[in-house]
Design a protein around this motif. Structure first.
Motif, PDB file in Angstrom:
ATOM      1  N   UNK A  21       0.833  -1.170  -0.228  1.00 31.70           N
ATOM      2  CA  UNK A  21       0.272   0.208   0.050  1.00 31.70           C
ATOM      3  C   UNK A  21       0.941   1.360  -0.066  1.00 31.70           C
ATOM      4  N   UNK A  22       0.455   2.692  -0.760  1.00 31.72           N
ATOM      5  CA  UNK A  22       1.210   3.310  -0.897  1.00 31.72           C
ATOM      6  C   UNK A  22       2.233   3.459  -1.927  1.00 31.72           C
ATOM      7  N   UNK A  23       2.754   1.992  -2.689  1.00 32.69           N
ATOM      8  CA  UNK A  23       3.379   2.239  -4.008  1.00 32.69           C
ATOM      9  C   UNK A  23       2.125   2.389  -4.717  1.00 32.69           C
ATOM     10  N   UNK A  24       3.238   2.136  -6.378  1.00 31.17           N
ATOM     11  CA  UNK A  24       2.235   2.531  -7.507  1.00 31.17           C
ATOM     12  C   UNK A  24       1.042   1.101  -7.211  1.00 31.17           C
ATOM     13  N   UNK A  25       0.315   2.123  -8.043  1.00 30.42           N
ATOM     14  CA  UNK A  25      -1.021   0.710  -8.418  1.00 30.42           C
ATOM     15  C   UNK A  25       0.028  -0.590  -9.331  1.00 30.42           C
ATOM     16  N   UNK A  26      -0.568  -1.896  -8.878  1.00 26.51           N
ATOM     17  CA  UNK A  26       0.341  -3.429  -8.899  1.00 26.51           C
ATOM     18  C   UNK A  26      -0.920  -3.142 -10.467  1.00 26.51           C
ATOM     19  N   UNK A  27      -0.029  -4.253 -11.589  1.00 28.49           N
ATOM     20  CA  UNK A  27      -0.527  -4.444 -12.844  1.00 28.49           C
ATOM     21  C   UNK A  27      -0.573  -5.564 -12.775  1.00 28.49           C
ATOM     22  N   UNK A  28      -1.758  -6.295 -13.713  1.00 28.08           N
ATOM     23  CA  UNK A  28      -2.066  -7.398 -13.690  1.00 28.08           C
ATOM     24  C   UNK A  28      -0.685  -9.021 -13.630  1.00 28.08           C
ATOM     25  N   UNK A  29      -0.162  -8.645 -14.785  1.00 28.79           N
ATOM     26  CA  UNK A  29       1.393  -9.313 -15.309  1.00 28.79           C
ATOM     27  C   UNK A  29       2.216  -9.888 -13.778  1.00 28.79           C
ATOM     28  N   UNK A  30       2.149  -8.384 -13.607  1.00 28.60           N
ATOM     29  CA  UNK A  30       3.252  -8.095 -12.426  1.00 28.60           C
ATOM     30  C   UNK A  30       3.179  -8.944 -11.862  1.00 28.60           C
ATOM     31  N   UNK A  54     -12.630  -3.327  -1.861  1.00 28.53           N
ATOM     32  CA  UNK A  54     -11.510  -4.235  -1.516  1.00 28.53           C
ATOM     33  C   UNK A  54     -10.291  -3.162  -1.813  1.00 28.53           C
ATOM     34  N   UNK A  55     -10.938  -3.713  -3.404  1.00 30.70           N
ATOM     35  CA  UNK A  55      -9.830  -2.709  -3.892  1.00 30.70           C
ATOM     36  C   UNK A  55     -10.369  -2.375  -4.972  1.00 30.70           C
ATOM     37  N   UNK A  56      -9.692  -0.840  -5.653  1.00 30.77           N
ATOM     38  CA  UNK A  56      -9.807  -0.134  -6.930  1.00 30.77           C
ATOM     39  C   UNK A  56      -9.207  -0.741  -8.198  1.00 30.77           C
ATOM     40  N   UNK A  57      -9.497  -0.586  -9.342  1.00 32.42           N
ATOM     41  CA  UNK A  57      -9.115  -0.853 -10.985  1.00 32.42           C
ATOM     42  C   UNK A  57      -8.671   0.277 -11.495  1.00 32.42           C
ATOM     43  N   UNK A  58      -7.708   1.011 -11.501  1.00 38.33           N
ATOM     44  CA  UNK A  58      -7.122   2.585 -12.069  1.00 38.33           C
ATOM     45  C   UNK A  58      -7.255   1.481 -13.988  1.00 38.33           C
ATOM     46  N   UNK A  59      -7.854   1.997 -15.086  1.00 37.19           N
ATOM     47  CA  UNK A  59      -7.619   1.777 -16.257  1.00 37.19           C
ATOM     48  C   UNK A  59      -5.789   2.528 -16.901  1.00 37.19           C
ATOM     49  N   UNK A  60      -5.713   2.364 -17.921  1.00 38.65           N
ATOM     50  CA  UNK A  60      -4.440   3.135 -18.297  1.00 38.65           C
ATOM     51  C   UNK A  60      -2.893   2.691 -18.158  1.00 38.65           C
ATOM     52  N   UNK A  61      -1.886   3.548 -18.195  1.00 45.10           N
ATOM     53  CA  UNK A  61      -1.047   2.874 -19.049  1.00 45.10           C
ATOM     54  C   UNK A  61      -0.346   2.927 -17.791  1.00 45.10           C
ATOM     55  N   UNK A  66      -5.498  -1.317  -7.083  1.00 41.28           N
ATOM     56  CA  UNK A  66      -4.974  -0.588  -5.506  1.00 41.28           C
ATOM     57  C   UNK A  66      -6.213  -0.675  -4.125  1.00 41.28           C
ATOM     58  N   UNK A  67      -5.646  -0.872  -3.031  1.00 37.65           N
ATOM     59  CA  UNK A  67      -6.448  -0.538  -1.996  1.00 37.65           C
ATOM     60  C   UNK A  67      -8.198   0.277  -1.794  1.00 37.65           C
ATOM     61  N   UNK A  68      -8.645  -0.090  -1.768  1.00 37.59           N
ATOM     62  CA  UNK A  68     -10.257   0.935  -2.059  1.00 37.59           C
ATOM     63  C   UNK A  68     -10.341   1.473  -0.137  1.00 37.59           C
ATOM     64  N   UNK A  69     -10.518   0.267   0.354  1.00 38.92           N
ATOM     65  CA  UNK A  69     -10.284   0.108   1.957  1.00 38.92           C
ATOM     66  C   UNK A  69      -9.181   0.356   2.627  1.00 38.92           C
TER      67      UNK A  69
END
Length: 126
Positions: A21-30, A54-61, A66-69
């Motif tokens: 938490x607090x780091x960049x968004x985590x993408x699916x592949x990694x 519980x989490x949120x999805x952010x589209x784009x490059x 990331x955590x929502x709650x």
């Protein structure tokens, strides 16, 4: 009683999110690679966690998950319910007219377990 493999993965995924938490968004592949889960299966689990807020999805490059709650508010029960739903673990198929005493015992036990899981937070194990 046995939870699905998806619940096992979801609990581990949420622990990883809490650690990151607090780091960049985590993408699916990694994330799939780190968790050693197929991206397709992981995507289904993440979708359920998004629907549960519980989490949120952010589209784009620079998007990802990331955590929502707040990390301090995510209980084991929240994650389990997101994957398994809220149906009873035991439903009596007999004695429906008189009320099933076995079902009462099982529901009491389930209520105690649910209360315990609501009091245990993912952050407590991270």
């Amino acid at each position: 009683m046995k939870y699905t493999k998806a619940t096992n993965y979801a609990l581990h995924i949420m622990a990883y999110f809490v650690k990151q938490e607090g780091k960049d968004n985590l993408s699916l592949q990694p994330l799939a690679s780190h968790m050693n889960i197929s991206p397709t299966y992981l995507s289904k689990i993440l979708t359920q966690l998004v629907k549960a807020d519980l989490i949120q999805s952010t589209p784009g490059v620079n998007g990802g998950y990331s955590l929502r709650k707040p990390k301090t508010d995510i209980s084991f029960y929240d994650v389990i319910q997101a994957i398994e739903g809220s149906g009873a673990l035991f439903t009596c198929e007999m004695d429906e007219n008189r009320g099933c005493h076995i079902e009462k015992v099982m529901r009491d036990a389930e209520e105690k377990m649910v209360n315990h899981l609501k009091e245990k937070y993912i952050i407590d194990i991270v």
